[in-house]
Design an enzyme around this catalytic site. Structure first.
Site, PDB file in Angstrom:
ATOM      1  N   PHE A 181      66.660  13.150  76.454  1.00  0.00           N
ATOM      2  CA  PHE A 181      65.931  12.447  77.518  1.00  0.00           C
ATOM      3  C   PHE A 181      64.685  11.819  76.904  1.00  0.00           C
ATOM      4  CE2 PHE A 181      63.068  11.448  80.884  1.00  0.00           C
ATOM      5  CZ  PHE A 181      63.914  10.899  81.838  1.00  0.00           C
ATOM      6  N   ASP A 208      59.932  13.045  69.405  1.00  0.00           N
ATOM      7  CA  ASP A 208      59.469  12.799  70.775  1.00  0.00           C
ATOM      8  C   ASP A 208      58.887  14.105  71.302  1.00  0.00           C
ATOM      9  OD1 ASP A 208      59.107  12.522  73.473  1.00  0.00           O
ATOM     10  OD2 ASP A 208      60.936  11.384  73.828  1.00  0.00           O
ATOM     11  N   LYS A 252      52.550  12.229  78.631  1.00  0.00           N
ATOM     12  CA  LYS A 252      52.312  13.280  79.636  1.00  0.00           C
ATOM     13  C   LYS A 252      50.909  13.903  79.552  1.00  0.00           C
ATOM     14  CE  LYS A 252      57.191  14.454  80.350  1.00  0.00           C
ATOM     15  NZ  LYS A 252      57.494  13.889  81.652  1.00  0.00           N
TER      16      LYS A 252
HETATM   17  C1  PLP Z   1      60.938  14.034  75.961  1.00  0.00           C
HETATM   18  C2  PLP Z   1      60.563  12.925  76.905  1.00  0.00           C
HETATM   19  N1  PLP Z   1      60.477  11.683  76.454  1.00  0.00           N
HETATM   20  C3  PLP Z   1      60.136  10.667  77.264  1.00  0.00           C
HETATM   21  C4  PLP Z   1      59.884  10.861  78.607  1.00  0.00           C
HETATM   22  C5  PLP Z   1      59.537   9.695  79.496  1.00  0.00           C
HETATM   23  O1  PLP Z   1      58.206   9.754  79.900  1.00  0.00           O
HETATM   24  P1  PLP Z   1      57.721   8.902  81.184  1.00  0.00           P
HETATM   25  O2  PLP Z   1      58.359   9.493  82.374  1.00  0.00           O
HETATM   26  O3  PLP Z   1      56.221   9.044  81.172  1.00  0.00           O
HETATM   27  O4  PLP Z   1      58.153   7.487  80.927  1.00  0.00           O
HETATM   28  C6  PLP Z   1      59.986  12.157  79.110  1.00  0.00           C
HETATM   29  C7  PLP Z   1      59.766  12.398  80.565  1.00  0.00           C
HETATM   30  O5  PLP Z   1      60.166  13.385  81.112  1.00  0.00           O
HETATM   31  C8  PLP Z   1      60.334  13.214  78.245  1.00  0.00           C
HETATM   32  O6  PLP Z   1      60.453  14.470  78.698  1.00  0.00           O
END
Ligand code: PLP
Length: 404
Positions: A145, A230, A259
């Site tokens: 994700f 990530d 976040k």
């Molecule tokens: C590992 C990871 N990458 C990217 C994102 C995407 O972030 P955003 O919702 O701020 O676009 C998330 C969101 O849950 C995430 O958990």
């Protein structure tokens, strides 16, 4: 006789009527929050065990972060990157130092930071590695994700996230998560990067097999491929260290952050890398009107300062041990498996008992807020300011839900 009027049903109905149904929220309408607790429109208090999917690592309305935001609101909030403002350099310097990298590129949402990492990796591939035009490949993991943009959902393996949103962006190769041999087999001379979550959050807080991340680091170095971590959900104290990948003694070529970087106040994301990588970008090639704005930087600087103390990482490690011990004790009593690190847990509920969604609804009835992921898994990620008493309370509520 006085009649008590509850505001929750009306507030829920209004939200339901006027919004696209791209979420399926629990029926709780939050009005106020502080620390690890939120209060709904009817004055009912709930313990927050989701923490905005880790965006609230420092708790709701952390006093130092709120003070920084208030002070900045009274000075300047937006300039665009057409000019430099006085919060920009300090934030970028502090974040780069926290990451041990030469430089950072601030954006807003997590998905934008992932997009940034993809663009930088491709450009690095063409300009530095010498990959032929349009041929760059990026290896990603199944069940990943990384966000919701059209490019990012192009390499999602979740039908809900992906179906009906094509045509898809090419250039991504999906391998099973945690399978080093599969990554090795997928690498070609056109591979520019491997993009992975050090712990897969949405997939159910999946920790890769021991040695995978260290092996991946070695493989990326050997094959001249960028390792991109990530850490949007796993980073900034959540697992008991600043970055989850530190548990494996690994330093990636690029961190992707978001976040909690915005302290639960403003959307702040960033990538951090050395000059040899991030230095490939030239003026006009990438940007964002709000990326690195004064308010974001003022809050982000305070977030970096909080992390520099190590206090939150220590709390997460210490209280995380308590959380995991408590959850392990529920195995065989309605819990099938528990995974995670620090104050972050994926809990598989016995599917014969209830779904993850039902477990979260019953927890909410007991005033604890958590979120299911897939099927019968629930995810627990309280703010790192949660107390031992709060933890024990949440564990007791989960045990009660499982007893039925
Ligand atoms: C590992 C990871 N990458 C990217 C994102 C995407 O972030 P955003 O919702 O701020 O676009 C998330 C969101 O849950 C995430 O958990």
């Amino acid at each position: 006789m006085t009649t008590v009027e509850f505001r929750t049903p009306e507030a829920l109905a209004e939200a339901e009527r006027w919004t696209a149904h791209n979420y399926h929220p629990l029926p709780v309408v939050v009005a106020e929050a502080e620390g690890a607790w939120v209060t709904d429109v009817d004055g009912v208090r709930y313990l927050d065990f989701l923490a905005g999917y880790s965006a609230l690592n420092f708790g709701h309305r952390h006093p130092g972060l709120i003070a920084a935001a208030h002070a900045q609101l009274d000075r300047v909030t937006l300039t665009s990157r057409a000019f430099v403002h006085d919060q920009f350099g300090a934030f970028c310097r502090g974040l780069a130092a926290l990451c041990g990298k030469d430089m950072v590129l601030p954006m807003n949402t997590g998905a934008e930071a992932v997009e940034t990492a993809i663009k930088v990796a491709r450009k690095w591939g063409y300009r530095v590695k010498g990959v032929a035009a349009e041929q760059a490949e990026i290896i990603v993991a199944a069940d990943n994700f990384h966000g919701r943009t059209t490019t990012i959902v192009s390499f999602s393996t979740d039908p809900d996230a992906r179906a009906d949103f094509g045509p898809y962006t090419p250039g991504f190769v999906v391998v099973p998560y945690g399978d080093l041999a599969a990554v090795r087999d997928a690498i070609t001379p056109n591979t520019v990067a491997v993009l992975m979550e050090p712990i897969q959050g949405e997939a159910g807080v999946l920790v890769p097999p021991a040695g995978f991340l260290a092996g991946l680091r070695e493989l990326c170095t050997e094959t001249d491929v960028l390792m991109i971590a990530d850490e949007i959900q796993s980073g900034l104290g959540r697992t008991g260290k600043t970055f989850a990948i530190e548990h494996d003694g690994v330093v990636p070529d690029m961190y992707v952050l978001g976040k909690a970087l915005g302290g639960g106040i403003v959307p702040v994301s960033a990538v951090a890398a050395d000059r040899a990588v991030l230095g490939v970008l030239r003026p006009g090639e990438h940007g964002s009107t709000f990326g690195g704005n004064p308010l974001a930087c003022a809050v982000g600087t305070e977030v970096v300062k909080l992390l520099e103390t190590g206090e939150f990482q220590e709390r997460s490690a210490r209280l995380g041990a308590r959380l995991h011990a408590g959850l392990e004790a529920l195995i065989g009593q309605g819990v099938v498996a528990v995974r995670g690190r620090g104050l972050w847990a994926g809990v598989d509920i016995d599917p014969a008992l209830m779904t993850g969604r039902q477990a979260c609804e019953r927890l909410a009835e007991r005033r604890v807020l958590a979120k299911d992921t897939h099927g019968s898994t629930i995810r627990l990620a309280p703010p790192l300011v949660v107390t031992e008493e709060d933890l024990d309370h949440a564990l007791a509520q989960l045990a009660a839900v499982l007893r039925g």
